[in-house]
Design a protein around this motif. Structure first.
Motif, PDB file in Angstrom:
ATOM      1  N   ASP A 182       0.813  -1.205   0.000  1.00  0.00           N
ATOM      2  CA  ASP A 182       0.000   0.000   0.000  1.00  0.00           C
ATOM      3  C   ASP A 182       0.854   1.265   0.000  1.00  0.00           C
ATOM      4  N   ILE A 183       1.950   1.234   0.747  1.00  0.00           N
ATOM      5  CA  ILE A 183       2.770   2.437   0.893  1.00  0.00           C
ATOM      6  C   ILE A 183       4.145   2.024   1.389  1.00  0.00           C
ATOM      7  N   LEU A 184       5.118   2.906   1.240  1.00  0.00           N
ATOM      8  CA  LEU A 184       6.435   2.701   1.822  1.00  0.00           C
ATOM      9  C   LEU A 184       6.559   3.528   3.100  1.00  0.00           C
ATOM     10  N   ASN A 190      10.707   0.513   4.528  1.00  0.00           N
ATOM     11  CA  ASN A 190       9.898  -0.669   4.826  1.00  0.00           C
ATOM     12  C   ASN A 190       8.665  -0.712   3.938  1.00  0.00           C
ATOM     13  N   LEU A 191       8.142  -1.918   3.703  1.00  0.00           N
ATOM     14  CA  LEU A 191       6.954  -2.103   2.866  1.00  0.00           C
ATOM     15  C   LEU A 191       5.741  -2.289   3.760  1.00  0.00           C
ATOM     16  N   TRP A 192       4.768  -1.395   3.654  1.00  0.00           N
ATOM     17  CA  TRP A 192       3.533  -1.499   4.423  1.00  0.00           C
ATOM     18  C   TRP A 192       2.426  -2.033   3.518  1.00  0.00           C
ATOM     19  N   THR A 193       1.807  -3.131   3.943  1.00  0.00           N
ATOM     20  CA  THR A 193       0.772  -3.762   3.127  1.00  0.00           C
ATOM     21  C   THR A 193      -0.617  -3.341   3.601  1.00  0.00           C
ATOM     22  N   ASN A 194      -1.629  -3.756   2.839  1.00  0.00           N
ATOM     23  CA  ASN A 194      -3.012  -3.516   3.259  1.00  0.00           C
ATOM     24  C   ASN A 194      -3.611  -4.741   3.943  1.00  0.00           C
ATOM     25  N   ILE A 195      -2.765  -5.663   4.403  1.00  0.00           N
ATOM     26  CA  ILE A 195      -3.225  -6.913   5.023  1.00  0.00           C
ATOM     27  C   ILE A 195      -3.327  -6.727   6.535  1.00  0.00           C
ATOM     28  N   PRO A 196      -4.513  -6.887   7.114  1.00  0.00           N
ATOM     29  CA  PRO A 196      -4.639  -6.716   8.564  1.00  0.00           C
ATOM     30  C   PRO A 196      -3.993  -7.862   9.334  1.00  0.00           C
ATOM     31  N   ARG A 197      -3.521  -7.537  10.530  1.00  0.00           N
ATOM     32  CA  ARG A 197      -2.881  -8.529  11.396  1.00  0.00           C
ATOM     33  C   ARG A 197      -3.784  -9.733  11.649  1.00  0.00           C
ATOM     34  N   GLY A 239      20.612  -6.433   8.901  1.00  0.00           N
ATOM     35  CA  GLY A 239      20.699  -6.846   7.506  1.00  0.00           C
ATOM     36  C   GLY A 239      19.757  -7.963   7.116  1.00  0.00           C
ATOM     37  N   GLU A 240      19.049  -8.566   8.113  1.00  0.00           N
ATOM     38  CA  GLU A 240      18.118  -9.656   7.815  1.00  0.00           C
ATOM     39  C   GLU A 240      16.700  -9.113   7.605  1.00  0.00           C
ATOM     40  N   PRO A 241      15.923  -9.786   6.727  1.00  0.00           N
ATOM     41  CA  PRO A 241      14.536  -9.360   6.527  1.00  0.00           C
ATOM     42  C   PRO A 241      13.636  -9.924   7.613  1.00  0.00           C
ATOM     43  N   LEU A 242      12.501  -9.262   7.823  1.00  0.00           N
ATOM     44  CA  LEU A 242      11.498  -9.783   8.736  1.00  0.00           C
ATOM     45  C   LEU A 242      10.125  -9.275   8.350  1.00  0.00           C
ATOM     46  N   VAL A 243       9.107  -9.994   8.819  1.00  0.00           N
ATOM     47  CA  VAL A 243       7.717  -9.574   8.726  1.00  0.00           C
ATOM     48  C   VAL A 243       7.309  -9.089  10.111  1.00  0.00           C
ATOM     49  N   TYR A 244       6.583  -7.973  10.168  1.00  0.00           N
ATOM     50  CA  TYR A 244       6.158  -7.442  11.465  1.00  0.00           C
ATOM     51  C   TYR A 244       4.804  -6.755  11.311  1.00  0.00           C
ATOM     52  N   VAL A 245       4.220  -6.344  12.437  1.00  0.00           N
ATOM     53  CA  VAL A 245       2.955  -5.604  12.443  1.00  0.00           C
ATOM     54  C   VAL A 245       3.286  -4.124  12.605  1.00  0.00           C
ATOM     55  N   ASN A 246       2.825  -3.299  11.650  1.00  0.00           N
ATOM     56  CA  ASN A 246       3.186  -1.883  11.705  1.00  0.00           C
ATOM     57  C   ASN A 246       2.271  -1.100  12.647  1.00  0.00           C
ATOM     58  N   SER A 247       2.448   0.198  12.699  1.00  0.00           N
ATOM     59  CA  SER A 247       1.726   1.038  13.651  1.00  0.00           C
ATOM     60  C   SER A 247       0.247   1.188  13.321  1.00  0.00           C
ATOM     61  N   LEU A 248      -0.174   0.737  12.133  1.00  0.00           N
ATOM     62  CA  LEU A 248      -1.587   0.770  11.751  1.00  0.00           C
ATOM     63  C   LEU A 248      -2.229  -0.605  11.857  1.00  0.00           C
ATOM     64  N   ASP A 249      -1.529  -1.551  12.488  1.00  0.00           N
ATOM     65  CA  ASP A 249      -2.022  -2.909  12.733  1.00  0.00           C
ATOM     66  C   ASP A 249      -2.153  -3.716  11.443  1.00  0.00           C
ATOM     67  N   ALA A 252       3.760  -5.769   7.593  1.00  0.00           N
ATOM     68  CA  ALA A 252       4.800  -5.025   6.897  1.00  0.00           C
ATOM     69  C   ALA A 252       6.055  -5.889   6.778  1.00  0.00           C
ATOM     70  N   VAL A 253       6.930  -5.490   5.866  1.00  0.00           N
ATOM     71  CA  VAL A 253       8.181  -6.209   5.616  1.00  0.00           C
ATOM     72  C   VAL A 253       9.318  -5.204   5.663  1.00  0.00           C
ATOM     73  N   ALA A 254      10.434  -5.617   6.287  1.00  0.00           N
ATOM     74  CA  ALA A 254      11.566  -4.709   6.422  1.00  0.00           C
ATOM     75  C   ALA A 254      12.874  -5.477   6.374  1.00  0.00           C
ATOM     76  N   ILE A 255      13.948  -4.747   6.208  1.00  0.00           N
ATOM     77  CA  ILE A 255      15.303  -5.232   6.466  1.00  0.00           C
ATOM     78  C   ILE A 255      15.787  -4.506   7.709  1.00  0.00           C
ATOM     79  N   ASN A 256      16.243  -5.252   8.682  1.00  0.00           N
ATOM     80  CA  ASN A 256      16.718  -4.643   9.913  1.00  0.00           C
ATOM     81  C   ASN A 256      17.879  -3.692   9.627  1.00  0.00           C
ATOM     82  N   GLN A 257      17.642  -2.399   9.871  1.00  0.00           N
ATOM     83  CA  GLN A 257      18.606  -1.327   9.643  1.00  0.00           C
ATOM     84  C   GLN A 257      19.021  -1.220   8.175  1.00  0.00           C
TER      85      GLN A 257
END
Length: 278
Positions: A182-184, A190-197, A239-249, A252-257
Motif C-alpha cells: 500500500d505504501i512505503l 519498509n513495505l507497508w501492506t493492506n493486510i490486517p494482522r 541486515g536480515e529481513p522480517l515480517v512485522y505488524v506496523n503502527s496501523l495494525d 509489513a516487511v523490512a530489512i533490519n537497519q
C-alpha cells in the motif's frame, strides 16, 4: 465553532507555495489553528496522497478540516469538492482519486462541489494553476473558521460519483495471505501492506514462525525469500529481513537497519502484490 485546519500537498517546502496557503488561511481568521500533515508527497502521486490522509485522519478530532492538494489535473475539468467522512471529518480536495483510502475505510457520507463563485480567493479569478491557494486553502479555512457551513461549500453530489483508484483487497485462504504494498515507510524503506494482522491469526501464524514471502509486479515475481515473523526489529540480526505488524495494525516487511524498497526496487499500488505462506 472553530475547527483545526490540516494541510497536505506535493508542493515541498523549498519555495513559497505552502507559506502562501498558510497566509490565505490565516487571512480568513487570525485565530485559526493551522497544521501541516505533509508537503512531501511525491509530485503528482495521488495514491500516496490518498494513503497519507487515511493514515493520519483517525488521530484528529471529529470536525477537523483537511485540505489535500495533489493535483496533476489543475485547471482542467476535474471537479473541486468538499466531503464529509463517516468519521465526521471534512476534506477539501480535487476529485481525482485522492479520497480512495478514506472511502474504503471511513466512508464518504456527503459530497459538495465547491462553488468557485463564492469560495475562491478574491482577485484570483484569472489564475488556473494554484488552486491549492486560491480554492482549497481558502475554502478549507472558511469552513474550519465557521465562516461558511458545509452546505455552503456548494451543491450536493452523489457520494458514489467521486473518483476512486482501483484497489486490490487483501485475501486469506488455508495456506496463503495476499494483499498489496500500500505504501512505503519512506524514511526507512519498509513495505507497508493492506493486510490486517487478524489474517495471520486466521492461519494460526505466531511470532517466531518462518514465512515464505513473494512479491509480484504486474504478475511477474520480483522477490522470493523466507523470513521470520517478529514482534520487533530486535527479533532479527542487522541486515536480515522480517515480517512485522506496523503502527496501523497491518503487516509489513523490512530489512533490519536497511531499506527493503531500495534493495529490491519495490514500489506501491495495486499492481504490487505480496503473498505470505506459512
Amino acid at each position: 465553532m472553530t475547527r483545526a485546519l490540516v494541510l497536505q500537498s506535493d508542493f515541498g517546502i523549498s519555495d513559497g507555495a505552502v507559506s502562501a496557503m498558510h497566509g490565505v488561511a490565516h487571512s480568513v481568521d487570525h485565530q485559526l489553528s493551522i497544521f501541516d500533515l505533509t508537503h512531501d508527497i511525491p509530485p503528482f502521486n495521488i495514491w500516496e496522497g490518498s494513503y497519507r490522509l487515511w493514515q493520519t485522519m483517525a488521530y484528529w478530532s471529529e470536525g477537523t478540516v483537511f485540505v489535500s492538494v495533489v493535483d496533476p489535473g489543475v485547471g482542467s475539468t476535474r471537479k473541486s469538492i468538499g466531503v464529509k467522512t463517516g468519521s465526521g471529518h471534512f476534506v477539501i480536495t480535487p476529485d481525482n482519486g485522492t479520497l480512495t483510502h478514506i472511502a474504503r475505510t471511513e466512508g464518504i457520507v456527503e459530497v459538495r462541489e465547491i462553488d468557485e463563485k463564492v469560495n475562491r480567493l478574491p482577485r484570483s479569478g484569472e489564475s488556473y494553476t494554484f488552486h491549492g491557494r486560491d480554492i482549497y486553502a481558502y475554502t478549507g479555512a472558511r469552513l474550519a473558521a465557521g465562516v461558511i457551513t458545509f452546505e455552503e461549500v456548494g451543491p450536493a453530489l452523489d457520494p458514489d460519483s467521486i473518483e476512486r483508484i482501483s484497489v486490490k483487497e487483501p485475501a486469506v485462504d488455508e495456506s496463503t495471505v495476499s494483499g498489496i504494498i500500500d505504501i512505503l515507510d519512506i524514511r526507512f524503506g519498509n513495505l507497508w501492506t493492506n493486510i490486517p494482522r487478524d489474517f495471520f491469526k486466521k492461519m494460526d501464524i505466531e511470532y517466531g514462525d518462518t514465512l515464505n514471502v513473494s512479491i509480484l509486479h504486474n504478475g511477474d515475481e520480483v522477490y522470493h525469500n523466507s523470513m521470520t515473523f517478529g514482534r520487533s526489529f530486535a527479533d532479527t540480526h542487522k541486515g536480515e529481513p522480517l515480517v512485522y505488524v506496523n503502527s496501523l495494525d497491518n503487516l509489513a516487511v523490512a530489512i533490519n537497519q536497511g531499506s527493503f524498497a531500495r534493495a529490491y526496487n519495490i514500489r506501491t499500488g495495486s499492481n504490487w502484490i505480496i503473498l505470505f505462506e506459512k
